[in-house]
Enzyme design. Sequence first.
Site, PDB file in Angstrom:
ATOM      1  N   CYS A   1     -21.609  39.261 -17.182  1.00  0.00           N
ATOM      2  CA  CYS A   1     -20.643  40.597 -16.259  1.00  0.00           C
ATOM      3  C   CYS A   1     -19.639  40.791 -16.406  1.00  0.00           C
ATOM      4  O   CYS A   1     -19.039  41.241 -15.929  1.00  0.00           O
ATOM      5  CB  CYS A   1     -21.072  39.096 -14.735  1.00  0.00           C
ATOM      6  SG  CYS A   1     -22.857  40.079 -14.486  1.00  0.00           S
TER       7      CYS A   1
ATOM      8  N   HIS B   1     -14.665  40.675 -10.239  1.00  0.00           N
ATOM      9  CA  HIS B   1     -16.523  41.052 -10.888  1.00  0.00           C
ATOM     10  C   HIS B   1     -16.988  40.508  -9.271  1.00  0.00           C
ATOM     11  O   HIS B   1     -16.602  40.148  -7.959  1.00  0.00           O
ATOM     12  CB  HIS B   1     -16.761  40.350 -11.213  1.00  0.00           C
ATOM     13  CG  HIS B   1     -18.050  39.644 -11.618  1.00  0.00           C
ATOM     14  ND1 HIS B   1     -19.033  41.424 -11.415  1.00  0.00           N
ATOM     15  CD2 HIS B   1     -19.505  38.596 -11.489  1.00  0.00           C
ATOM     16  CE1 HIS B   1     -20.351  40.635 -11.631  1.00  0.00           C
ATOM     17  NE2 HIS B   1     -21.030  39.923 -11.823  1.00  0.00           N
TER      18      HIS B   1
ATOM     19  N   ASN C   1     -24.324  43.545  -7.007  1.00  0.00           N
ATOM     20  CA  ASN C   1     -24.245  43.399  -8.365  1.00  0.00           C
ATOM     21  C   ASN C   1     -24.649  43.757  -9.579  1.00  0.00           C
ATOM     22  O   ASN C   1     -25.707  43.343  -9.869  1.00  0.00           O
ATOM     23  CB  ASN C   1     -24.309  41.563  -8.166  1.00  0.00           C
ATOM     24  CG  ASN C   1     -23.596  40.467 -10.118  1.00  0.00           C
ATOM     25  OD1 ASN C   1     -23.003  41.389 -11.102  1.00  0.00           O
ATOM     26  ND2 ASN C   1     -23.765  39.256 -10.011  1.00  0.00           N
TER      27      ASN C   1
HETATM   28  O1  UT7 Z   1     -22.755  37.492 -12.123  1.00  0.00           O
HETATM   29  C1  UT7 Z   1     -23.279  36.389 -11.660  1.00  0.00           C
HETATM   30  C2  UT7 Z   1     -23.807  36.234 -10.509  1.00  0.00           C
HETATM   31  N1  UT7 Z   1     -24.261  35.025 -10.614  1.00  0.00           N
HETATM   32  C3  UT7 Z   1     -23.642  34.744  -9.185  1.00  0.00           C
HETATM   33  O2  UT7 Z   1     -22.547  34.942  -9.040  1.00  0.00           O
HETATM   34  C4  UT7 Z   1     -24.505  33.812  -8.202  1.00  0.00           C
HETATM   35  C5  UT7 Z   1     -23.005  32.631  -7.674  1.00  0.00           C
HETATM   36  N2  UT7 Z   1     -23.910  32.675  -6.325  1.00  0.00           N
HETATM   37  C6  UT7 Z   1     -23.806  32.920  -5.186  1.00  0.00           C
HETATM   38  O3  UT7 Z   1     -23.563  33.789  -4.699  1.00  0.00           O
HETATM   39  C7  UT7 Z   1     -25.164  31.852  -4.085  1.00  0.00           C
HETATM   40  O4  UT7 Z   1     -24.620  30.906  -4.873  1.00  0.00           O
HETATM   41  C8  UT7 Z   1     -26.156  32.659  -3.645  1.00  0.00           C
HETATM   42  C9  UT7 Z   1     -25.903  33.790  -2.937  1.00  0.00           C
HETATM   43  C10 UT7 Z   1     -26.903  33.201  -4.766  1.00  0.00           C
HETATM   44  C11 UT7 Z   1     -26.495  31.339  -2.687  1.00  0.00           C
HETATM   45  O5  UT7 Z   1     -26.080  31.357  -1.530  1.00  0.00           O
HETATM   46  P1  UT7 Z   1     -26.024  29.775  -1.475  1.00  0.00           P
HETATM   47  O6  UT7 Z   1     -25.215  29.522   0.219  1.00  0.00           O
HETATM   48  O7  UT7 Z   1     -25.310  28.981  -2.174  1.00  0.00           O
HETATM   49  O8  UT7 Z   1     -27.239  29.294  -0.892  1.00  0.00           O
HETATM   50  P2  UT7 Z   1     -28.133  27.498  -1.090  1.00  0.00           P
HETATM   51  O9  UT7 Z   1     -28.332  28.395  -2.847  1.00  0.00           O
HETATM   52  O10 UT7 Z   1     -27.556  26.488  -1.229  1.00  0.00           O
HETATM   53  O11 UT7 Z   1     -29.107  28.029  -0.241  1.00  0.00           O
HETATM   54  C12 UT7 Z   1     -29.241  28.032   0.774  1.00  0.00           C
HETATM   55  C13 UT7 Z   1     -30.530  28.700   1.433  1.00  0.00           C
HETATM   56  C14 UT7 Z   1     -32.164  28.131   0.416  1.00  0.00           C
HETATM   57  O12 UT7 Z   1     -32.846  27.145   1.685  1.00  0.00           O
HETATM   58  P3  UT7 Z   1     -32.796  25.513   2.153  1.00  0.00           P
HETATM   59  O13 UT7 Z   1     -33.268  25.118   0.786  1.00  0.00           O
HETATM   60  O14 UT7 Z   1     -32.128  25.183   2.386  1.00  0.00           O
HETATM   61  O15 UT7 Z   1     -33.658  25.672   3.252  1.00  0.00           O
HETATM   62  C15 UT7 Z   1     -32.223  28.914   0.068  1.00  0.00           C
HETATM   63  O16 UT7 Z   1     -33.430  29.188  -0.554  1.00  0.00           O
HETATM   64  O17 UT7 Z   1     -31.111  29.642   1.897  1.00  0.00           O
HETATM   65  C16 UT7 Z   1     -32.515  29.634   1.162  1.00  0.00           C
HETATM   66  N3  UT7 Z   1     -31.917  31.155   0.199  1.00  0.00           N
HETATM   67  C17 UT7 Z   1     -32.493  32.665   1.006  1.00  0.00           C
HETATM   68  N4  UT7 Z   1     -32.542  31.967   1.876  1.00  0.00           N
HETATM   69  C18 UT7 Z   1     -32.864  33.562   2.651  1.00  0.00           C
HETATM   70  C19 UT7 Z   1     -31.866  31.173  -1.234  1.00  0.00           C
HETATM   71  N5  UT7 Z   1     -31.852  32.774  -0.954  1.00  0.00           N
HETATM   72  C20 UT7 Z   1     -32.282  33.249  -0.075  1.00  0.00           C
HETATM   73  C21 UT7 Z   1     -32.940  34.664   0.248  1.00  0.00           C
HETATM   74  N6  UT7 Z   1     -32.521  35.341   2.166  1.00  0.00           N
HETATM   75  N7  UT7 Z   1     -32.818  35.207  -0.221  1.00  0.00           N
END
Ligand code: UT7
Length: 373
Positions: free
Chosen positions: A113, A251, A281
């Site tokens: 990215c 980004h 993204n």
């Molecule tokens: O170009 C570089 C690319 N990468 C990035 O930019 C990624 C950077 N990270 C992020 O943007 C965030 O970490 C994410 C958007 C990927 C995730 O958000 P988060 O607030 O960090 O959520 P998390 O991974 O801590 O997950 C929280 C909960 C989990 O459920 P439990 O374990 O709390 O029950 C996940 O399973 O949210 C759940 N979850 C979802 N729920 C509904 C993860 N993805 C989804 C989804 N829909 N799509």
Amino acid sequence: MRYAQIAGWGMHVPSRLVKNERFVELGLDTSDEWIATRTGIRQRYIAGNESTSDLALRAAQEALYVSGTHARDIDLILLATCTPDQVMPSTASLIQDRIGATGAGAMDLNAACAGFVYALAMGAGQIESGRARQVLVIGADELSTHLNWRDRSTCVLFGDGAGAVVLKESDEPGILSSTTGCDGAGADLLMIPAARPNSRANGHSPKGVGYLTMNGPQIFRWATQMMAKAAEKVITASGLKLEQVDLFIPHQANLRIMETTAKRLGLPLEKVFSNVRQYGNTSAASIPIALYEAVAAGRLKGGDNVVLSSFGAGLSWAAVALRWGANVPAQHTRWSPLRRELEARMAAVRSTLRRQERAVRATIGERLRRDGD
Ligand code: UT7
């Protein structure tokens, strides 16, 4: 003093629009509300038959057109992508052929990215050192080809697209400063394992080969720190004060990352440009697409100071501070669209003739060898 200035810009996204609701319709355990509040994304564009080079070509043609540049006058094509059409030759070489940039070197650059900002810094360096006068810099990716559509933590985040700029030599300041960096110790946090059985990165299991895997929360934390640090570095190196930054284009991965970064920097949100809502993204394409839309929205005027800051797999990061040129866009005449069309057709004819010439030479060579036996 010789500077590199952005003189033209272009973008292209595929036509297939996928809204958040579509994932729910397809049975994924997610919701528009979750995606929108956690990332800011509402929709993205996903490629059908178009390859990365198809998207890149359209963005490149537009950037050439806006800058009023003939493809044959381009000295170098740098294409930032982590989703090339094939392992080799480079996707940039396909663009070189298709636009008819007969005098250009061409190569791909993979910093995921962060690739476009890396390429912008490299291209500017070539101009500043006098090794090139006009460089076409493209960021294009189709991460959709590597998504596991059952993995809700990744598949909702990405979109496909391409953005491009033409860098030109100028007496006026353009690119002011740049920084690039990498922390390979975090390589496993975001990756697309290659389909090579003996690749160390894949361990011993073929599971997950070809699919994007990511530790979202760790990338999130690191990104908010790194993007701010990289931006601070180029602001200081340019001799600018924070108040003199007119627009910050980070980004486009997650709105919350952008807002946290702006807060760390002490920049008001009005100075932060974001379009992650519409495109998701788009990896290496995210910053040039945002830059394109910032221009289209009238957010940039001649003399403005702009800071671009990016992060991605690697872990890699790059930032650039630039002064938006007062002299762009170039003058167009009513013949410009015709010229653009003609150039595209000529490039296609030239390419066909070159292929035929090679085939004829190969046949003659074969005959001569046989005669000699
Ligand atoms: O170009 C570089 C690319 N990468 C990035 O930019 C990624 C950077 N990270 C992020 O943007 C965030 O970490 C994410 C958007 C990927 C995730 O958000 P988060 O607030 O960090 O959520 P998390 O991974 O801590 O997950 C929280 C909960 C989990 O459920 P439990 O374990 O709390 O029950 C996940 O399973 O949210 C759940 N979850 C979802 N729920 C509904 C993860 N993805 C989804 C989804 N829909 N799509």
